[in-house]
Design a protein around this motif. Structure first.
Motif, mmCIF file in Angstrom:
data_model
loop_
_atom_site.group_PDB
_atom_site.id
_atom_site.type_symbol
_atom_site.label_atom_id
_atom_site.label_comp_id
_atom_site.label_asym_id
_atom_site.label_seq_id
_atom_site.Cartn_x
_atom_site.Cartn_y
_atom_site.Cartn_z
ATOM 1 N N ILE A 1 68.599 54.175 21.844
ATOM 2 C CA ILE A 1 69.254 54.126 23.148
ATOM 3 C C ILE A 1 69.553 52.686 23.553
ATOM 4 C CG2 ILE A 1 68.961 54.597 25.614
ATOM 5 C CD1 ILE A 1 67.330 57.048 24.838
ATOM 6 N N ILE B 1 73.272 51.184 24.425
ATOM 7 C CA ILE B 1 73.587 50.549 25.707
ATOM 8 C C ILE B 1 74.152 49.149 25.472
ATOM 9 C CG2 ILE B 1 72.569 49.581 27.804
ATOM 10 C CD1 ILE B 1 70.660 51.962 27.861
ATOM 11 N N SER C 1 82.932 58.952 39.627
ATOM 12 C CA SER C 1 81.479 58.805 39.597
ATOM 13 C C SER C 1 80.948 57.966 40.748
ATOM 14 C CB SER C 1 81.062 58.149 38.275
ATOM 15 O OG SER C 1 81.531 56.838 38.219
ATOM 16 N N GLY D 1 75.565 56.028 39.886
ATOM 17 C CA GLY D 1 76.681 56.470 39.066
ATOM 18 C C GLY D 1 77.759 55.414 38.973
ATOM 19 N N TRP E 1 76.580 52.659 36.688
ATOM 20 C CA TRP E 1 76.481 53.201 35.335
ATOM 21 C C TRP E 1 77.828 53.216 34.642
ATOM 22 C CZ3 TRP E 1 72.024 55.255 33.048
ATOM 23 C CH2 TRP E 1 72.211 55.999 31.887
ATOM 24 N N ARG E 2 78.874 53.622 35.389
ATOM 25 C CA ARG E 2 80.195 53.762 34.784
ATOM 26 C C ARG E 2 80.966 52.444 34.760
ATOM 27 N NH1 ARG E 2 80.826 58.818 32.256
ATOM 28 N NH2 ARG E 2 79.756 60.377 33.509
ATOM 29 N N THR F 1 81.103 54.344 28.810
ATOM 30 C CA THR F 1 80.257 55.524 28.736
ATOM 31 C C THR F 1 80.034 55.937 27.293
ATOM 32 O OG1 THR F 1 81.111 56.310 30.850
ATOM 33 C CG2 THR F 1 80.012 57.926 29.451
ATOM 34 N N MET G 1 72.054 64.004 21.945
ATOM 35 C CA MET G 1 71.869 63.369 23.247
ATOM 36 C C MET G 1 73.130 63.560 24.075
ATOM 37 S SD MET G 1 70.931 59.399 24.017
ATOM 38 C CE MET G 1 69.559 59.495 22.876
ATOM 39 N N ASN G 2 72.961 63.899 25.339
ATOM 40 C CA ASN G 2 74.097 64.053 26.235
ATOM 41 C C ASN G 2 74.732 62.709 26.547
ATOM 42 O OD1 ASN G 2 73.710 66.854 26.408
ATOM 43 N ND2 ASN G 2 72.329 66.643 28.167
ATOM 44 N N SER G 3 75.941 62.760 27.071
ATOM 45 C CA SER G 3 76.658 61.547 27.460
ATOM 46 C C SER G 3 75.878 60.802 28.549
ATOM 47 C CB SER G 3 78.043 61.933 27.977
ATOM 48 O OG SER G 3 78.717 60.813 28.481
ATOM 49 N N PHE G 4 75.912 59.467 28.471
ATOM 50 C CA PHE G 4 75.246 58.664 29.496
ATOM 51 C C PHE G 4 75.957 57.336 29.666
ATOM 52 C CE2 PHE G 4 73.281 57.588 25.473
ATOM 53 C CZ PHE G 4 73.095 56.231 25.524
#
Length: 342
Positions: free
Chosen positions: A183, A187, A244, A250, A253-254, A259, A339-342
């Motif tokens: 992860i 990132i 978002s 959010g 994050w975006r 993403t 893993m889901n989108s993050f």
């Protein structure tokens, strides 16, 4: 008149194509900018160089910080906390770092037809415990296309083997640490990609982009096809960011990294490995990450495993030690995580 011709400036006799070739061999932007002061001719020719290397002295974080050495990852984690605070106590918007006079986008405005570009950051993005090594390479288009991560602990065994040995066949605390490695690398890669989106959109002739660091921790690469995909996606990312913006977390994050899509991770692990040169690796882990695409069927499993070989060796094939480790890990049993989108 003949006397003056014999003593004319030798640079004037060098044709432009040869000067371009010399400039492209120099490639270092700081040196090329100094060359502009040599003469009016050089001043007009330097912006035409198409193969460039930009060494960044310091990365300016998107958050206010007293620590100039903060990495993308730590800036990300700190900003999550700040965003929560902003929900209760709003403050002035954080300025966009791409508008800084020291940002890559501003520096590269001096050049008109960049084709091959390398960006060298001052350091890696991950702050690791002593004895931990992580190397990664990510390929991007409009978003992540693939990422290969190699991690291990070095030393005399001891706690390294106990923490990351994964005696449970890939389960337990060792697995948790390897997922953290993965992860963290994703990132870092998505932050580097986002940093260059403005450059990609402004320089339409760009055909190859490499973003690396002086510690050789990680690399983000974009080929001609990936760069074209990124440009075509220019308007879509803004829509995603606006959608978002309902909460501070959010929005941050975006808006400060690309993403990461939903991904499928194939992980291979060896508790202890000794290479032919005597190097000892504990908890050696190889992870190949791919986005989850729709319509994937069972028949693609073998193709995916075969594709791992090309991706992994392509990422680390220029280093004999890492290449040997990768070859051995590719023969190990693999585990699938999603893993889901993050």
């Amino acid at each position: 008149m003949e006397f003056e011709s014999d003593h004319s400036d030798g640079f004037d006799r060098i044709p432009d194509p040869l000067i371009y070739l010399i400039f492209n061999q120099i490639s270092d932007i700081k040196t090329l900018i100094r060359c502009r002061s040599v003469s009016k001719r050089f001043n007009s020719l330097v912006p035409q160089a198409d193969s460039l290397l930009l060494r960044v002295d310091r990365v300016i974080s998107v958050t206010d910080s007293d620590d100039d050495d903060d990495s993308f990852l730590f800036a990300f984690l700190r900003s999550i906390i700040k965003s929560l605070h902003h929900l209760v106590s709003p403050s002035k918007p954080v300025p966009n770092p791409t508008r800084s006079q020291n940002s890559p986008a501003q520096i590269l405005k001096e050049f008109e037809r960049i084709r091959d570009l390398q960006i060298e950051l001052p350091s890696g993005d991950l702050r690791l415990e002593k004895g931990t090594t992580i190397r990664w390479k990510a390929e991007f288009g409009k978003t992540l296309k693939s990422c290969v991560i190699l991690g291990f602990r070095s030393g005399d065994g001891g706690n390294a083997e106990a923490e990351l040995g994964g005696g449970g066949g890939g389960a337990g605390g060792g697995l948790k640490m390897r997922v953290v490695w993965t992860i963290s690398a994703l990132i870092a890669a998505s932050a580097r990609h986002y940093m260059m989106v403005e450059v990609v959109n402004e320089h339409k002739e760009l055909e190859s982009l490499l973003i690396k660091d002086r510690e050789d921790e990680g690399k983000v690469v974009m080929d001609k096809k990936g760069l074209r995909e990124c440009r075509e996606n220019e308007g879509e990312e803004g829509e995603v960011n606006n959608a978002s913006s309902g909460n501070g977390v959010g929005l941050w994050w975006r808006s400060n990294r690309t993403t990461v899509p939903a991904v499928r991770m194939r992980m291979r692990h060896e508790a202890r490995m000794e290479l032919s040169n005597g190097t000892k690796m504990f908890g050696a882990t190889l992870v190949v990450v791919r986005p989850i695409s729709s319509g994937v069927d069972i028949r693609s499993e073998v193709e995916e495993q075969n594709g791992d070989v090309g991706l992994a060796l392509g990422a680390f094939g220029d280093d004999a030690v890492y290449c040997e480790a990768v070859e051995r890990l590719l023969k190990s049993r693999s585990y699938i995580l999603e893993m889901n989108s993050f």
